[in-house]
Design an enzyme around this catalytic site. Structure first.
Site, short mmCIF file in Angstrom:
data_model
loop_
_atom_site.label_atom_id
_atom_site.label_comp_id
_atom_site.label_asym_id
_atom_site.label_seq_id
_atom_site.Cartn_x
_atom_site.Cartn_y
_atom_site.Cartn_z
N ARG A 73 -49.56 -134.24 -2.94
CA ARG A 73 -50.25 -135.54 -2.96
C ARG A 73 -51.35 -135.50 -4.02
NH1 ARG A 73 -52.67 -136.80 2.74
NH2 ARG A 73 -50.52 -137.26 3.33
N ARG A 142 -61.20 -137.25 1.57
CA ARG A 142 -59.89 -137.51 0.96
C ARG A 142 -60.00 -138.53 -0.18
NH1 ARG A 142 -55.62 -136.35 4.35
NH2 ARG A 142 -56.07 -134.53 5.62
N LYS A 206 -60.31 -134.16 8.66
CA LYS A 206 -60.26 -135.03 7.48
C LYS A 206 -61.35 -136.09 7.53
CE LYS A 206 -55.95 -136.22 8.50
NZ LYS A 206 -54.66 -136.92 8.73
N LYS A 208 -62.46 -139.91 5.60
CA LYS A 208 -61.90 -140.94 4.72
C LYS A 208 -62.90 -142.04 4.40
CE LYS A 208 -57.19 -140.10 6.21
NZ LYS A 208 -55.97 -140.67 6.81
N CYS A 427 -44.73 -145.85 7.37
CA CYS A 427 -45.10 -144.50 6.93
C CYS A 427 -43.84 -143.75 6.54
CB CYS A 427 -45.84 -143.78 8.04
SG CYS A 427 -44.74 -143.34 9.39
N CYS A 433 -41.57 -135.70 7.31
CA CYS A 433 -42.79 -135.53 8.09
C CYS A 433 -42.53 -134.70 9.34
CB CYS A 433 -43.36 -136.89 8.49
SG CYS A 433 -44.83 -136.69 9.51
N CYS A 472 -44.91 -142.09 14.46
CA CYS A 472 -45.60 -141.42 15.56
C CYS A 472 -46.98 -142.05 15.68
CB CYS A 472 -45.68 -139.90 15.30
SG CYS A 472 -47.07 -139.41 14.25
N CYS A 476 -50.25 -143.52 10.19
CA CYS A 476 -50.39 -143.44 8.73
C CYS A 476 -50.17 -144.78 8.03
CB CYS A 476 -49.45 -142.39 8.17
SG CYS A 476 -49.83 -140.75 8.81
FE1 SRM Z 1 -51.16 -139.59 7.41
C1 SRM Z 1 -50.64 -136.63 8.87
C2 SRM Z 1 -48.39 -139.20 5.59
C3 SRM Z 1 -52.16 -142.12 5.46
C4 SRM Z 1 -53.40 -140.55 9.83
N1 SRM Z 1 -49.80 -138.11 7.22
C5 SRM Z 1 -49.78 -136.93 7.91
C6 SRM Z 1 -48.71 -135.99 7.36
C7 SRM Z 1 -49.35 -135.14 6.33
C8 SRM Z 1 -47.98 -135.15 8.43
C9 SRM Z 1 -48.48 -133.78 8.75
O1 SRM Z 1 -49.67 -133.60 9.04
O2 SRM Z 1 -47.65 -132.87 8.77
C10 SRM Z 1 -47.76 -137.04 6.78
C11 SRM Z 1 -46.86 -136.55 5.64
C12 SRM Z 1 -45.56 -137.29 5.66
C13 SRM Z 1 -44.72 -137.03 4.47
O3 SRM Z 1 -43.62 -136.45 4.64
O4 SRM Z 1 -45.07 -137.40 3.37
C14 SRM Z 1 -48.70 -138.17 6.50
N2 SRM Z 1 -50.48 -140.39 5.77
C15 SRM Z 1 -49.27 -140.19 5.22
C16 SRM Z 1 -48.96 -141.20 4.14
C17 SRM Z 1 -48.11 -140.64 3.01
C18 SRM Z 1 -48.31 -142.42 4.80
C19 SRM Z 1 -47.63 -143.38 3.89
O5 SRM Z 1 -46.48 -143.68 4.22
O6 SRM Z 1 -48.20 -143.85 2.92
C20 SRM Z 1 -50.39 -141.59 3.75
C21 SRM Z 1 -50.97 -140.69 2.71
C22 SRM Z 1 -52.39 -141.02 2.43
C23 SRM Z 1 -52.98 -140.37 1.22
O7 SRM Z 1 -52.52 -140.65 0.10
O8 SRM Z 1 -53.95 -139.65 1.37
C24 SRM Z 1 -51.10 -141.36 5.08
N3 SRM Z 1 -52.59 -141.00 7.59
C25 SRM Z 1 -52.76 -142.04 6.72
C26 SRM Z 1 -53.58 -143.05 7.31
C27 SRM Z 1 -53.96 -144.38 6.68
C28 SRM Z 1 -55.24 -144.30 5.90
O9 SRM Z 1 -55.82 -143.22 5.74
O10 SRM Z 1 -55.68 -145.34 5.45
C29 SRM Z 1 -53.93 -142.59 8.57
C30 SRM Z 1 -54.75 -143.36 9.63
C31 SRM Z 1 -56.20 -143.41 9.32
C32 SRM Z 1 -56.91 -142.24 9.92
O11 SRM Z 1 -56.87 -141.16 9.35
O12 SRM Z 1 -57.49 -142.41 11.00
C33 SRM Z 1 -53.30 -141.30 8.73
N4 SRM Z 1 -51.93 -138.67 9.08
C34 SRM Z 1 -52.79 -139.25 9.97
C35 SRM Z 1 -52.98 -138.37 11.08
C36 SRM Z 1 -53.87 -138.65 12.33
C37 SRM Z 1 -55.29 -138.28 12.07
C38 SRM Z 1 -56.12 -138.39 13.32
O13 SRM Z 1 -57.29 -138.69 13.22
O14 SRM Z 1 -55.61 -138.14 14.40
C39 SRM Z 1 -52.19 -137.24 10.83
C40 SRM Z 1 -52.03 -135.99 11.72
C41 SRM Z 1 -53.17 -135.06 11.63
O15 SRM Z 1 -54.07 -135.20 10.81
O16 SRM Z 1 -53.16 -134.15 12.45
C42 SRM Z 1 -51.54 -137.47 9.57
FE1 SF4 Z 2 -45.66 -138.72 9.97
FE2 SF4 Z 2 -46.66 -139.90 12.09
FE3 SF4 Z 2 -47.88 -140.14 9.74
FE4 SF4 Z 2 -45.62 -141.37 10.14
S1 SF4 Z 2 -47.50 -141.76 11.27
S2 SF4 Z 2 -46.13 -140.12 8.32
S3 SF4 Z 2 -44.52 -139.98 11.43
S4 SF4 Z 2 -47.67 -138.27 10.87
#
Ligand code: SRM
Ligand code: SF4
Length: 563
Positions: A73, A142, A206, A208, A427, A433, A472, A476
């Protein structure tokens, strides 16, 4: 509650400022994986170890290790790249990744499917294009989000610049990235390394940041740990209202985790921005939960300390009191599509990229089309916080050429698609993922088609309803801000969430649990019938559901925040 540090804390502490044993892991040619502890450390370098989940069972039966690969990323604050950088990223996607570029909900690019042996070469190629991946993932600040188009007004440009500088300011200072991936040789006799801002265990989780420029809330500013809302007075940037403690992530069946909108705590001038951002970040560094990662985000720290104490803590660290909130009004989240004219007469075209995935598919050669546009384009490309793309800074005369390329490569979805399809987010989920419980990106097109059919049956085909799908509950695609959201629970089963607004100021709530597609469509069909028959003029679907008490309203940020 346990006070023992989580395992990740120990890994960070022993990592020698993010080096871990990555050198050994990368050198081990017996496996496509890296050592387990290194999977936590490599995130800070902008990469995740993954495996192809479509092949998991088959490989297990064949007694083969999972089909490991790496997601990478970028750190691209505000999501801006030049045409030359676009061409470099495109070439990397073809040479090292799965022939696709994935635009994320945080204005970054993701590459999927990079194998361990080529990880270093891929990161070097990305850096050669003057883009890096430092702290794109991991327990650090981030990629910083900013309203997508800084060229619309002078204020947009100014806010964009503050965001870019803040991103740099909050970058970790460890040289591990340069040493590991770019062959930087540590200086003999140099001072021992330190992380003045983060310390050796970085943040508990993390972190943000997003900047919104009203009336747009394309960044969903209240979904972030730290949000800055630009206050524009007499056409000039007066400063920012500050929001803290937003976040989407939650876990199914665990009521101690929940999505939350940020709390507005005060106003800062541009000159106070860095100090306040540091104060919030270090307050979270020192008070965040380092025992339970599920409860480690800033939103839980603020709940633990109480909002007033947290504000005082920030003010003490900053050395001044925050100003009173200033008036602002956000009118919409999501993106505006098509051509828009900027303040200086230059033009900007926002294209719809479905689920952010740019690839060549039959009849839709999007990767090729954007490469051809990059060859002739002299402005910039700007990623939106909703997985879409702006071809920015185009002269009036170049519009025709770009339009022709857009059309001939099927990139003109913004002209053809329903509002539902234009605004839908999904997402990544399966197959890459590791946390996905259900499909999202791959399911989006057919789900949208089915919902479109329902809407059309009720004469609602032009209703601009916001749909968001996540595989899930981590959220995201920021699903808890969708008027309709599907949150994956198991293969083919989702929680149906309803009732957010279209300004990013109200969360949705659970309407049906663990439902399959048939049950979800049946529920929506009945609601669309009611909406078609009884909605008020210009009433949005989410607002209708709340007015009719079909869903109850969780805390809502007032429509207009008035001082
Ligand atoms: Fe996310 C984890 C994809 C934006 C909340 N996110 C992941 C992971 C890395 C899975 C992992 O931990 O193994 C996913 C990778 C999937 C893949 O195969 O590419 C993933 N997140 C994404 C992306 C690519 C979604 C998308 O379809 O665009 C976004 C990449 C953002 C970036 O460029 O940095 C993405 N993730 C978000 C957002 C939206 C935002 O930030 O505006 C959120 C919700 C906002 C927040 O953080 O509260 C988000 N991602 C999470 C979480 C839950 C965090 C939490 O507080 O519980 C995880 C899981 C974790 O961190 O344990 C996670
Ligand atoms: Fe993966 Fe869940 Fe984030 Fe979708 S919402 S990219 S399934 S961690």
């Amino acid at each position: 509650m346990s006070t023992e540090l989580s395992h990740v804390e120990t890994i960070k502490q022993r990592s020698c400022f993010l080096r871990g044993s990555l050198i050994e892991s990368l050198a081990d040619s017996h496996t496509g994986a890296i050592r387990e502890d290194d999977t936590a450390i490599i995130k800070f370098h902008g990469s995740y170890q993954q495996d192809n989940r479509d092949l998991r069972e088959e490989r297990r039966q064949q007694k083969l290790e999972p089909d490991y690969s790496f997601m990478i990323r970028t750190r691209t604050p505000g999501g801006v790249v030049t045409p030359e950088q676009w061409l470099a990223l495109d070439a990397i996607a073809i040479r090292f990744a799965n022939h696709s570029l994935r635009l994320t909900t945080r204005q970054a690019f993701q590459f999927h499917g990079v194998i361990k042996r080529e990880l270093k070469a891929t990161l070097q190629a990305i850096n050669a294009s003057l883009i890096d991946t430092v702290s794109a993932c991991g327990d650090v600040n981030r990629n910083v989000l900013v309203s997508a188009n800084p060229l619309l007004s002078r204020v947009h440009a100014e806010v964009h610049d503050w965001a870019r500088r803040l991103s740099l300011h909050l970058k970790p200072s460890s040289r591990a990235y340069s040493e590991l991936w770019l062959d930087e040789v540590p200086l003999a006799g140099a001072e021992p390394e330190s992380e003045p801002l983060y310390g050796e265990t970085y943040l508990p989780r993390k972190f943000k940041i997003a900047f919104a420029v009203p009336p747009d809330n394309d960044v969903d500013v209240f979904a972030h740990d730290l949000g800055f809302i630009a206050i524009i007075e007499d056409g000039k940037l007066a400063g920012f209202n500050v929001s803290v403690g937003g976040g989407m992530g939650t876990s199914h069946g665990d009521a101690s985790t929940y999505p939350l909108l940020g709390h507005l705590i005060g106003f800062v001038t541009p000159q106070q921005l860095f100090v306040v951002a540091e104060a919030v970040l270090t307050a979270q560094r020192d008070h965040g939960n380092r025992a339970a990662r599920k409860h480690a985000r800033l939103k839980y720290t603020i709940e633990k300390l109480g909002l007033d104490s947290f504000r005082s803590e920030v003010e003490t660290r900053a050395g001044f009191a925050l100003g009173d909130l200033r008036d602002f009004r956000l009118e919409h989240n999501g993106d505006r599509f098509g051509w828009r004219e900027g303040h200086d007469g230059r033009w900007h075209l926002t294209l719809r990229i479905e689920a952010g995935r740019i690839a060549d598919r039959p009849g839709a050669a999007h990767l090729t089309g954007l490469r051809e546009i990059a060859i002739v384009h002299h402005g910039e490309f700007r990623l939106t916080p909703n997985q879409n793309l702006v071809i920015a800074n185009v002269g009036a005369r170049a519009r025709e050429e770009i339009d022709a390329l857009v059309q001939s490569h099927g990139l003109d979805l913004h002209r053809r698609a329903t509002p539902l399809r234009l605004n839908a987010l999904a997402c990544v989920a399966l197959p890459t993922c590791g946390l996905a419980m259900a499909e999202a990106e791959r399911y989006l097109p057919e789900l949208v088609q089915r919902i479109e059919n329902l809407l059309a049956a009720h004469g609602l085909q032009n209703a601009p309803i916001h749909l968001r799908v996540s595989g899930c509950p981590n959220g995201c695609s920021r699903p808890y801000l969708g008027e309709i959201a599907l949150v994956g629970k198991a293969p083919g089963r989702y929680n149906l969430m309803l009732g957010a607004d279209r300004r990013g100021q109200r969360l949705n709530t659970l309407y049906r649990e663990n439902s399959d597609e048939a049950a979800i469509l049946q529920a929506l069909d009945a609601l669309f019938a009611d909406y078609a028959a009884t909605r008020e003029a210009d009433e949005a679907f989410g607002d209708f559901l709340v007015r009719r008490k079909i869903v109850t309203t969780p805390r809502q940020i007032p429509l207009e925040v008035l001082a």
